[in-house]
Write a protein that holds these residues in place. Structure first.
Motif: not given
Length: 494
Positions: A315-323
C-alpha cells in the motif's frame, strides 16, 4: 502436499490461472453437500517437514479472526453473519487452555471481520451488513465503545481489518458495495447476498470526484414480482438509476474500496489509498510496510468480469489501485476478461482515470478468496519476512465457474519476488478442495492467520463448512476451528 504455485509475472500468472478458472462447469457436485458433524483430523493436513498442526478450539460459529493479549492468550471473534443470509450473534471469545471458551463481549453490526489487541484493548471491525460498518474498542471486561461509525459497508463487502501500525495508529479497510461498480440483481438473492432488499438506495461511493462515461446496464428488476420487469442502472448510483456521459460523481470520505488510518485518539479516519474492490486482510511487514489482500472480481451481476484473480498489494499512501476499470493492474477491456456468452469484454466506466494503477506484489488463484494475512517475524517459527495468507476457497458457481476447487489452504508469499507456496493444505490425490468435499477431517475454509506474540506458532482461523448449490450458499454453524501450527525442531526454510 499439492503442487506449489509459482508466480513471477502477470504473464506467467495468467497462464497458471487457467488451472483455476474456465468457461466450463467442472461437474463437481460434492461441495454442494454436507452431513454434520464435521470431522477433525490434523493428519489430513500436509505441512512442511519440521512443523505440525493441531486443533486448539472447535465448534465455533463463523470465526473470522484471532488475536492475543499481553499474556499470549488467544481470542477469537465469531462473525454473527455469513453469506447465505444467516444471522447469529457476533462474539469475542477467550480461548481457554482446555479448548473451551469464555464469552468476553457480544455486539451488533455483523459481520465482525477482524480483531487486534492493541494498547490494552481489543479493536474489532464490525462489517456492517446491518447498521453500517464500525470500528469498536472492547476493554478486557467486555465494555464496548464505538470509535468510528457510519462506514459505507452495507453491500457485498464489509469493513475489514483492523491492523495496528508501527506508528501506533489503527489501519482498516472498507470493501465495495458491488462486484464491479454497478448495483445488480446479484445483490438480491435471499439465499446468498440480499442487501438490496434491505438498503435499496445503497451503492459504491468514490473517495475522490470521478467522471462517468454514462454506461448503463439493463437487468431483471428483483424489486417487483413480475418476471419480465427490468431496470436500468449506471455506475456509482442506486439500483434503477441511469447515468449520463460526463456525469460527475462527487467523492467523499469514508468511501468504498479503500484503506484508512485512524490516529491514536481520533474518531475520523484518514484516507490512505483507494480503488480496491474488496481489500480484506491488512498486515505490516517487519520493515513496517503495509500490505493488503484484495478479493478480485466475480463473473456475476450486471457487469461480470471473467478471470480476475486475488492480489497482494504493497500500500502506497495516496495511490489509486484501479477499481472499477482495472483488475490486478490490468485494464478490464481486454479479451482475457470477457465473460462467457458475451461478445465483448467489459468497457470502462470512468471517462478519466486518476492515474495508472500499480502492479500487485503477488497474484493468487481466481476465486481463491485470499483473505487474512500476517508476516512472520522470525523467531522459532522461521520464515522471517514472508507473508502467510489464508485462502477461504472458491464459492463457485455463485462467483464464477471453476475447473477444480481453488484455495482452501494457507500459502506463504515471498513479497520480494511474488513466489507463492503452499504451507498448509489438505492431503489428497485429486484436485483438492475442503475437507468435507474430500471426506477427511482437514481444512474447510481458512479465513485468517496470525502469529502469536513470540512468533513461535501460526494460528489459523477456519470459518467452517459452507456449501454452494447453484447460486445458493449454505453455511453450517458450530463447524469452525482454530488451528495452531508449530515447529517441531527440524524446520524447513530460514
Amino acid at each position: 502436499m499439492r503442487s506449489d504455485l509459482l508466480r513471477r509475472s502477470a504473464f506467467v500468472t495468467s497462464a497458471l490461472l487457467l488451472g483455476g478458472c474456465f468457461h466450463l462447469t467442472a461437474g463437481d457436485k460434492t461441495r454442494e453437500e454436507f452431513q454434520p458433524p464435521r470431522r477433525i483430523d490434523p493428519a489430513a493436513i500436509a505441512v512442511p517437514d519440521g512443523y505440525r498442526i493441531e486443533p486448539i478450539a472447535t465448534g465455533l460459529t463463523y470465526p473470522t479472526s484471532v488475536t492475543f493479549d499481553d499474556q499470549g492468550t488467544p481470542y477469537v471473534i465469531e462473525a454473527g453473519y455469513s453469506y447465505g443470509e444467516d444471522f447469529t450473534e457476533p462474539r469475542l471469545l477467550r480461548i481457554n487452555p482446555d479448548g473451551g471458551h469464555t464469552v468476553v463481549a457480544k455486539g451488533a453490526h455483523p459481520p465482525w471481520t477482524g480483531v487486534v489487541f492493541h494498547q490494552g484493548a481489543f479493536y474489532v471491525a464490525e462489517g456492517g451488513t446491518e447498521g453500517g460498518g464500525r470500528i469498536v474498542r472492547i476493554t478486557p471486561d467486555g465494555t464496548l465503545t464505538p470509535i468510528v461509525s457510519g462506514l459505507p459497508s452495507l453491500g457485498d463487502h464489509h469493513t475489514n481489518g483492523p491492523a495496528a501500525g508501527p506508528d501506533g495508529a489503527l489501519y482498516f479497510s472498507v470493501g465495495t458495495a458491488t462486484n464491479a461498480g454497478v448495483v445488480g440483481p446479484d445483490s438480491a438473492n435471499a439465499e446468498s447476498i440480499n442487501w438490496l432488499s434491505r438498503d435499496a438506495g445503497f451503492h459504491d461511493i468514490p473517495c475522490r470526484d470521478i467522471t462517468l462515461r454514462g454506461l448503463n446496464f439493463t437487468s431483471p428488476d428483483p424489486r417487483t414480482p413480475a418476471p419480465d420487469d427490468t431496470a436500468t442502472t449506471g455506475a456509482f448510483v442506486p439500483f434503477g438509476t441511469a447515468t449520463k456521459p460526463d456525469q460527475v460523481i462527487r467523492g467523499r470520505v469514508p468511501c468504498s474500496g479503500a484503506v484508512f488510518r485512524l490516529a491514536p485518539g481520533a474518531t475520523s479516519p484518514e484516507l490512505v489509498a483507494w480503488g480496491f474492490r474488496n481489500p480484506y486482510g491488512l498486515a505490516f511487514s517487519p520493515e513496517g510496510q503495509l500490505y493488503v489482500t484484495e478479493n478480485g472480481h466475480d463473473e456475476r451481476g450486471s457487469r461480470p468480469i471473467f478471470g480476475a484473480g486475488d492480489y497482494l498489494w504493497a500500500v502506497e499512501p495516496g495511490r489509486w489501485y484501479g477499481f472499477p476499470d482495472f483488475v490486478g493492474g490490468r485494464a478490464v477491456n481486454q479479451e482475457w476478461f470477457k465473460p462467457s456468452g458475451q461478445e465483448h469484454p467489459p468497457q470502462f466506466l470512468l471517462a478519466e482515470h486518476p492515474a495508472p494503477p500499480p502492479q500487485p506484489v503477488a497474484f493468487f488463484g481466481v476465486h481463491s478468496s485470499s483473505n487474512g494475512v500476517d508476516f512472520s517475524r522470525g523467531g522459532t517459527f522461521g520464515h522471517r519476512g514472508l507473508a502467510f495468507v489464508a485462502q477461504f476457497g472458491d464459492q463457485a458457481p455463485d462467483t464464477g465457474k471453476v475447473m477444480s476447487p481453488v484455495g482452501y489452504k494457507v500459502v506463504r508469499v515471498d513479497v520480494g519476488n511474488g513466489v507463492i507456496q503452499d504451507f498448509a493444505a489438505n492431503k489428497d490425490k485429486g484436485n483438492g478442495g475442503p475437507a468435507s468435499h474430500l471426506g477427511t477431517g482437514g481444512l474447510e475454509r481458512p479465513i485468517a492467520v496470525r502469529f502469536n506474540p513470540d512468533n513461535g506458532a501460526l494460528y489459523v482461523v477456519d470459518f467452517g463448512v459452507m456449501t454452494v448449490l447453484g447460486k445458493d450458499i449454505k453455511p453450517y454453524r458450530e463447524t469452525g476451528v482454530l488451528w495452531r501450527i508449530t515447529p517441531t525442531g527440524k524446520k524447513e526454510g530460514p
